[in-house]
Motif scaffolding. Structure first.
Motif, PDB file in Angstrom:
ATOM      1  N   LYS A 262       0.906  -1.142  -0.067  1.00  0.00           N
ATOM      2  CA  LYS A 262      -0.090  -0.006   0.164  1.00  0.00           C
ATOM      3  C   LYS A 262       0.766   1.458   0.015  1.00  0.00           C
ATOM      4  O   LYS A 262       1.797   1.394   0.830  1.00  0.00           O
ATOM      5  CB  LYS A 262      -0.938  -0.143   1.097  1.00  0.00           C
ATOM      6  CG  LYS A 262      -1.841   1.153   1.266  1.00  0.00           C
ATOM      7  CD  LYS A 262      -2.785   1.035   2.367  1.00  0.00           C
ATOM      8  CE  LYS A 262      -3.858   2.109   2.587  1.00  0.00           C
ATOM      9  NZ  LYS A 262      -4.681   2.258   3.640  1.00  0.00           N
ATOM     10  N   ASN A 263       0.553   1.956  -1.028  1.00  0.00           N
ATOM     11  CA  ASN A 263       1.534   3.305  -1.195  1.00  0.00           C
ATOM     12  C   ASN A 263       2.953   3.145  -1.098  1.00  0.00           C
ATOM     13  O   ASN A 263       3.928   3.635  -0.185  1.00  0.00           O
ATOM     14  CB  ASN A 263       0.886   4.230  -0.179  1.00  0.00           C
ATOM     15  CG  ASN A 263      -0.458   4.796  -0.024  1.00  0.00           C
ATOM     16  OD1 ASN A 263      -0.900   4.693  -1.222  1.00  0.00           O
ATOM     17  ND2 ASN A 263      -1.017   5.117   0.882  1.00  0.00           N
ATOM     18  N   ASP A 264       3.394   2.021  -1.825  1.00  0.00           N
ATOM     19  CA  ASP A 264       4.855   1.503  -1.889  1.00  0.00           C
ATOM     20  C   ASP A 264       5.349   1.323  -0.394  1.00  0.00           C
ATOM     21  O   ASP A 264       6.489   1.208  -0.079  1.00  0.00           O
ATOM     22  CB  ASP A 264       5.753   2.764  -2.500  1.00  0.00           C
ATOM     23  CG  ASP A 264       5.432   3.000  -3.816  1.00  0.00           C
ATOM     24  OD1 ASP A 264       5.043   1.921  -4.518  1.00  0.00           O
ATOM     25  OD2 ASP A 264       5.937   4.028  -4.244  1.00  0.00           O
TER      26      ASP A 264
END
Length: 323
Positions: free
Chosen positions: A26-28
């Protein structure tokens, strides 16, 4: 190339899927959750160096894409911690380095590596406070072997012969209080050998990931001979660091952390069930990571010395007592 400062912030994550732990991004960020959805580990992919997945797992394209994008290695292991596959983050096309590897035909680097290993093995024996006369004799012998292995023009067979004799008396002395018989890789004839296999495997794959980062052909060694599917260079450069694992196991034994009930025995082999593996991975990994910077700097300096064809005295050494 990664700098020492960059590596200091890198993380190594273990995921035990047979405990129903799950991986998501999630989000890198890498997120590991338990069976109840509680987050057990979270780190940015920018800081991830290696991801060990232990147990059964279906690989998705998302995981592969993240590995390629952020340059972290993925190691797949069975529930009893046997490596089945590796997806290394590697440097492609370092042709000059590989040419130097393929044309190297000396024995000086191999001898230097084994001398360094013997030194660290002996450090563990010297660290014991109360020594018997026999133990003092073993220490003197290892001191002799550390110097003898550097005798000019020894063959690889002679170097490995000295290493083998040294290893035998070292292990007999180090684990004398724990009914030690012999070092038998992958045979798992006792708990200590089983833990060594686990520890050396973790160390092996950390070193492999670092060597791949520089673009080495990890199958071409300077000490271990080439053999089908054997990463001889990783075997070589793991040698000076093996006593880290030995020390961690000895400490765990001395503290009573190793419990026979944690293992089950089958056909004279001690097997560590997946439900107990996390405990021992944690003990050994913690010990290895205490030396993470030293391992990184050693391999970085090895790469530089090998590329520049430096004299052997300018190749790196790793001394546990100085770290």
């Amino acid at each position: 190339m990664m700098s020492t400062r960059d590596f200091e912030h890198k993380q190594i994550a273990f995921v035990f899927t047979d405990e129903e732990e799950k991986i998501s991004f999630k989000n890198d960020n890498l997120i590991v959750t338990d069976r109840d959805g509680k987050i057990k580990h979270q780190s940015t992919c920018y800081r991830l160096f290696a991801l060990f997945i232990c147990g059964n797992y279906s690989l998705t394209t998302g995981v592969v894409e993240k590995s390629k994008k952020f340059g972290f290695t993925i190691v797949f292991m069975t529930p009893n911690l046997r490596v089945t596959s590796i997806m290394p983050a590697k440097a492609e096309g370092n042709v000059l380095l590989r040419q130097k590897q393929y044309f190297y035909n000396q024995t000086d680097i191999g001898a230097y590596i084994i001398s360094n290993k013997l030194h660290n093995q002996n450090f563990l024996l010297k660290r014991k406070r109360s020594k018997t006369e026999h133990e003092k004799m073993i220490i003197e012998k290892l001191d002799e072997y550390e110097k003898e292995v550097l005798t000019p023009n020894l063959s690889l067979q002679e170097i490995m012969g000295i290493e083998g004799i040294g290893a035998k008396i070292y292990f007999n002395s180090l684990f004398s209080a724990y009914d030690w018989k012999s070092r038998q890789p992958r045979v798992k004839n006792d708990i200590t050998n089983t833990l060594m296999d686990i520890g050396y495997t973790i160390l092996f794959n950390i070193i492999n990931a670092l060597l791949e980062m520089y673009g080495f052909d990890v199958y071409v060694g300077v000490l271990h001979t080439q053999f089908f599917h054997r990463k001889s260079l990783v075997c070589d450069l793991e040698e000076p660091f093996r006593p880290i694992v030995d020390s961690a196991i000895l400490k765990a034994l001395n503290l009573g952390q190793v419990k026979e009930k944690d293992f089950w025995k089958k056909q004279n082999q001690y097997i560590l069930p997946w439900k107990n593996s996390k405990k021992y991975v944690g003990i050994i990994l913690e010990a290895i990571l205490e030396y993470r910077n030293e391992i990184f700097i050693y391999l970085q300096n090895y790469y530089r010395a090998f590329m520049r064809e430096k004299p052997i005295q300018e190749f790196p050494v790793f001394y546990m007592e100085e770290s």
